[in-house]
Design an enzyme around this catalytic site. Structure first.
Site, PDB file in Angstrom:
ATOM      1  N   LYS A 185       0.869  -1.194   0.000  1.00 33.65           N
ATOM      2  CA  LYS A 185       0.000   0.000   0.000  1.00 33.65           C
ATOM      3  C   LYS A 185       0.899   1.236   0.000  1.00 33.65           C
ATOM      4  O   LYS A 185       1.430   1.647   1.026  1.00 33.65           O
ATOM      5  CB  LYS A 185      -0.885  -0.020   1.259  1.00 33.65           C
ATOM      6  CG  LYS A 185      -2.237   0.652   1.106  1.00 33.65           C
ATOM      7  CD  LYS A 185      -2.200   2.141   0.854  1.00 33.65           C
ATOM      8  CE  LYS A 185      -1.901   2.925   2.111  1.00 33.65           C
ATOM      9  NZ  LYS A 185      -1.658   4.371   1.799  1.00 33.65           N
ATOM     10  N   GLU A 259       9.212   1.592  11.154  1.00 40.41           N
ATOM     11  CA  GLU A 259      10.332   2.519  10.892  1.00 40.41           C
ATOM     12  C   GLU A 259       9.736   3.914  10.886  1.00 40.41           C
ATOM     13  O   GLU A 259       9.022   4.273   9.942  1.00 40.41           O
ATOM     14  CB  GLU A 259      10.967   2.217   9.532  1.00 40.41           C
ATOM     15  CG  GLU A 259      11.510   0.819   9.376  1.00 40.41           C
ATOM     16  CD  GLU A 259      12.789   0.604  10.160  1.00 40.41           C
ATOM     17  OE1 GLU A 259      13.303   1.562  10.767  1.00 40.41           O
ATOM     18  OE2 GLU A 259      13.279  -0.528  10.157  1.00 40.41           O
ATOM     19  N   CYS A 293      14.251  10.441   6.668  1.00 38.94           N
ATOM     20  CA  CYS A 293      14.042  10.122   8.087  1.00 38.94           C
ATOM     21  C   CYS A 293      15.326  10.179   8.892  1.00 38.94           C
ATOM     22  O   CYS A 293      15.329  10.566  10.046  1.00 38.94           O
ATOM     23  CB  CYS A 293      13.413   8.746   8.200  1.00 38.94           C
ATOM     24  SG  CYS A 293      14.405   7.500   7.358  1.00 38.94           S
ATOM     25  N   GLU A 392      10.452  16.640  14.489  1.00 35.52           N
ATOM     26  CA  GLU A 392      10.911  16.348  13.136  1.00 35.52           C
ATOM     27  C   GLU A 392      10.280  17.350  12.170  1.00 35.52           C
ATOM     28  O   GLU A 392       9.056  17.416  12.048  1.00 35.52           O
ATOM     29  CB  GLU A 392      10.485  14.927  12.752  1.00 35.52           C
ATOM     30  CG  GLU A 392      10.973  14.532  11.384  1.00 35.52           C
ATOM     31  CD  GLU A 392      10.532  13.130  10.981  1.00 35.52           C
ATOM     32  OE1 GLU A 392       9.329  12.839  11.081  1.00 35.52           O
ATOM     33  OE2 GLU A 392      11.394  12.330  10.574  1.00 35.52           O
TER      34      GLU A 392
HETATM   35  P1  NAD Z   1       2.390   8.819   7.187  1.00 31.19           P
HETATM   36  O1  NAD Z   1       2.634   8.120   8.459  1.00 31.19           O
HETATM   37  O2  NAD Z   1       1.376   9.880   7.147  1.00 31.19           O
HETATM   38  O3  NAD Z   1       1.982   7.766   6.045  1.00 31.19           O
HETATM   39  C1  NAD Z   1       2.785   6.663   5.715  1.00 31.19           C
HETATM   40  C2  NAD Z   1       1.919   5.602   5.066  1.00 31.19           C
HETATM   41  O4  NAD Z   1       1.017   5.062   6.026  1.00 31.19           O
HETATM   42  C3  NAD Z   1       1.042   6.095   3.924  1.00 31.19           C
HETATM   43  O5  NAD Z   1       0.956   5.053   2.974  1.00 31.19           O
HETATM   44  C4  NAD Z   1      -0.305   6.335   4.606  1.00 31.19           C
HETATM   45  O6  NAD Z   1      -1.387   6.262   3.704  1.00 31.19           O
HETATM   46  C5  NAD Z   1      -0.335   5.217   5.607  1.00 31.19           C
HETATM   47  N1  NAD Z   1      -1.063   5.466   6.858  1.00 31.19           N
HETATM   48  C6  NAD Z   1      -1.170   6.626   7.532  1.00 31.19           C
HETATM   49  N2  NAD Z   1      -1.861   6.434   8.679  1.00 31.19           N
HETATM   50  C7  NAD Z   1      -2.185   5.113   8.730  1.00 31.19           C
HETATM   51  C8  NAD Z   1      -2.884   4.295   9.673  1.00 31.19           C
HETATM   52  N3  NAD Z   1      -3.400   4.798  10.792  1.00 31.19           N
HETATM   53  N4  NAD Z   1      -3.001   2.976   9.401  1.00 31.19           N
HETATM   54  C9  NAD Z   1      -2.472   2.450   8.284  1.00 31.19           C
HETATM   55  N5  NAD Z   1      -1.821   3.177   7.336  1.00 31.19           N
HETATM   56  C10 NAD Z   1      -1.671   4.496   7.567  1.00 31.19           C
HETATM   57  O7  NAD Z   1       3.845   9.348   6.746  1.00 31.19           O
HETATM   58  P2  NAD Z   1       4.279  10.215   5.506  1.00 31.19           P
HETATM   59  O8  NAD Z   1       3.878  11.636   5.750  1.00 31.19           O
HETATM   60  O9  NAD Z   1       3.831   9.558   4.239  1.00 31.19           O
HETATM   61  O10 NAD Z   1       5.889  10.064   5.592  1.00 31.19           O
HETATM   62  C11 NAD Z   1       6.716  10.893   6.347  1.00 31.19           C
HETATM   63  C12 NAD Z   1       7.139  10.220   7.650  1.00 31.19           C
HETATM   64  O11 NAD Z   1       7.800   8.982   7.383  1.00 31.19           O
HETATM   65  C13 NAD Z   1       8.151  11.029   8.427  1.00 31.19           C
HETATM   66  O12 NAD Z   1       7.778  11.089   9.785  1.00 31.19           O
HETATM   67  C14 NAD Z   1       9.443  10.248   8.290  1.00 31.19           C
HETATM   68  O13 NAD Z   1      10.379  10.408   9.309  1.00 31.19           O
HETATM   69  C15 NAD Z   1       8.954   8.866   8.217  1.00 31.19           C
HETATM   70  N6  NAD Z   1       9.963   7.991   7.609  1.00 31.19           N
HETATM   71  C16 NAD Z   1      10.644   7.085   8.388  1.00 31.19           C
HETATM   72  C17 NAD Z   1      11.628   6.286   7.835  1.00 31.19           C
HETATM   73  C18 NAD Z   1      12.391   5.271   8.653  1.00 31.19           C
HETATM   74  O14 NAD Z   1      12.963   4.355   8.071  1.00 31.19           O
HETATM   75  N7  NAD Z   1      12.411   5.351   9.958  1.00 31.19           N
HETATM   76  C19 NAD Z   1      11.923   6.398   6.495  1.00 31.19           C
HETATM   77  C20 NAD Z   1      11.229   7.338   5.737  1.00 31.19           C
HETATM   78  C21 NAD Z   1      10.228   8.120   6.313  1.00 31.19           C
END
Ligand code: NAD
Length: 487
Positions: A185, A259, A293, A392
């Protein structure tokens, strides 16, 4: 007009059970260019019935096809074919990612275009080298135990928009190497490149149902994560969403790799070669316009060299070319969405309101009225308790914090809700390693930061649970079964 605006991708089907199927959802999702603020592509939405079909197809692949029973060599050969197919479309994939979310093409080429194939090849060789069974003399005996490594089952990779292909492959490659099937997804902002992955899986002859791609936002993600047919969730994204997913998986006793976010520190030691450090910091601190990240967004500088470090970091930030991400000379592109830019700008306002001093940037770049651009920004005179040092920001915004001695530098680095990464900059690598040993974080780079596909990657504290990559990343997709034999 930037060249990327000529792209227009239209996808009308979901990839389920090895086939392109129409979605049962009424709507479509439009992907908006962060450069032109105009549509660059369209994909179908996903209804719960489509998720049900994808999960059922994945289950069917595990029970009715030989996939889960293939030996490591046969599975590895399939992963290598998958890597070949991804490589054939690497340039286009990089262009799609750049068009969707504005990653400079100089980054999306190697990281999103060719990177995922490297990850597949790494896990292919691990699949070859990892026996599915081993025999151990029982302790204290009598007998022998056969320890089997079995696939955990149907995996749901739920991924963000910032490195959409490579983060998807951090999950799909080990899952497939272990014999699992996946229902991917992607984030709605970067739904288009996920179909590149489906095209490649189909071309490589990955058995039907082993790889499925559904679209949709948070609701689809939540439905998939809680689906009774899913055996494991592999999530990368925000800490907020990670907590929500962790709660669901905890209730269901469903394994999850999480992550999440970061606010990592770059400790510049007093013996650092600043010229070398600053060149490295460009990658470690501002990669992908700061939407990374592991970015070291807190730069800790010795008080004796504070002004020198602030000036060097400010010069670096001011020197990076901001603009059209499809231009190979661009170093900082737009932010991925209007919402993302609004969030970054509100942090810049918070920094100013908190008394931090802007040394460079702080606004929108001149001449780029259209597109979600923000100037690379450096704040000095920041205390580690300030909002801009704790939260962040996920944009091109750095803070430089002074420290008095190395013990205090390590304490400041660790004084964060997060613990994903960090860097140490020094002319003495042994000293850097010594400091890295003391930092409470998942990964540390000494004089550079480069993810090693052969070593575990992940975070502690609010940065998440579990590890991806390396043999430890493969183990996350394996269930161990012990069979006790009398003889
Ligand atoms: P997000 O958490 O809003 O969304 C990530 C994914 O999860 C999307 O596909 C979204 O549709 C889905 N999603 C959101 N809420 C959900 C829920 N309650 N249940 C199931 N799916 C859900 O994040 P974003 O804005 O797309 O990405 C940015 C974030 O990702 C930043 O905080 C960044 O630090 C983090 N990130 C972490 C890593 C790591 O390896 N630690 C790597 C890259 C990005």
């Amino acid at each position: 007009m930037p060249s990327e605006t000529r792209l227009h991708y239209r996808r009308e089907h979901l990839f389920i059970g090895g086939d392109w199927r129409p979605s049962t959802a009424p709507g479509t999702r439009t992907v908006i260019s962060p450069v032109t603020e105009q549509p660059v592509g369209e994909a179908p939405d996903t209804a719960p019935a489509d998720v049900d079909a994808a999960v059922a197809a994945a289950r069917q692949a595990l029970t009715a096809s030989p996939w889960a029973l293939w030996d490591g060599e046969t599975r590895a050969a399939a992963l290598d074919r998958f890597a070949d197919a991804l490589e054939r479309r690497a340039e286009e994939t990089a262009r799609v990612v750049t068009a969707e979310m504005g990653m400079p093409i100089s980054v999306s080429g190697p990281v999103e275009g060719t990177g995922p194939a490297r990850t597949l090849r790494y896990f292919a060789q691990l699949a070859r080298a990892t026996p599915q069974e081993e025999r151990r003399p029982a302790f204290p005996g009598p007998g022998t135990t056969v320890v089997r490594r079995e696939p955990v089952g149907v995996v749901a990779p739920v991924v963000p928009w910032n490195f959409p292909q490579s983060l998807t492959m951090f999950k799909v490659a080990p899952a497939l190497a272990a014999g699992c099937a996946v229902v991917v997804k992607p984030a709605p902002e970067t739904v288009l490149d996920a179909f590149q992955l489906a095209d490649a899986a189909q071309e490589a002859g990955i058995p039907d149902g082993v790889v499925n791609v559904v679209t949709g936002g948070r609701e689809t993600g939540a439905y998939l994560v809680a689906h009774p047919g899913v055996d494991k969730v592999a999530f990368t994204g925000s800490t907020e969403a990670g907590r929500a997913i962790g709660e669901v998986c905890g209730r269901l006793l469903r394994p999850a790799t999480l992550e999440l976010g970061g606010k990592s520190a770059a400790i510049v030691l007093d013996d650092a070669d600043l010229g070398q450090a600053v060149r490295g910091l460009a990658w470690a601190c501002l990669l992908n316009s700061g939407q990374t990240c592991y970015t070291s967004s807190r730069i800790l500088a010795p008080r004796s060299r504070y002004t020198e470090v602030v000036d060097a970091v400010a010069d670096l930030a001011a020197s990076l070319r901001v603009g059209d991400p499809s231009d190979p000379a661009t170093r900082v592109g737009p932010l991925a969405s209007a919402r993302q830019r609004a969030g970054v700008e509100s942090y810049i306002d918070a920094g100013l309101a908190g008394g931090a001093r802007v040394v460079t940037g702080g606004g929108r770049p001149a001449g780029l009225e259209r597109g979600w651009f923000v100037e690379p920004t450096v704040f000095a005179d920041v205390d580690n308790s300030a909002v801009v040092a704790r939260e962040e920001i996920f944009g091109p915004v750095l803070v430089v914090i002074p420290y008095d001695d190395v013990d205090q530098a390590v304490a400041i680095a660790d004084d964060s809700p997060y613990g994903l990464a960090g860097t140490v900059w020094t002319s003495d690598e042994d000293k850097g390693l010594e400091i890295a040993r003391r930092m409470r974080t998942g990964t540390v780079g000494v004089n550079f930061y480069n993810i090693d596909l052969g070593a575990p990657f992940g975070g502690v504290k609010a940065s998440g649970l579990g590890r991806e990559l390396g043999p430890e990343g493969l183990a996350a997709y394996v269930e161990h079964k012990s069979v006790y034999l009398r003889s």
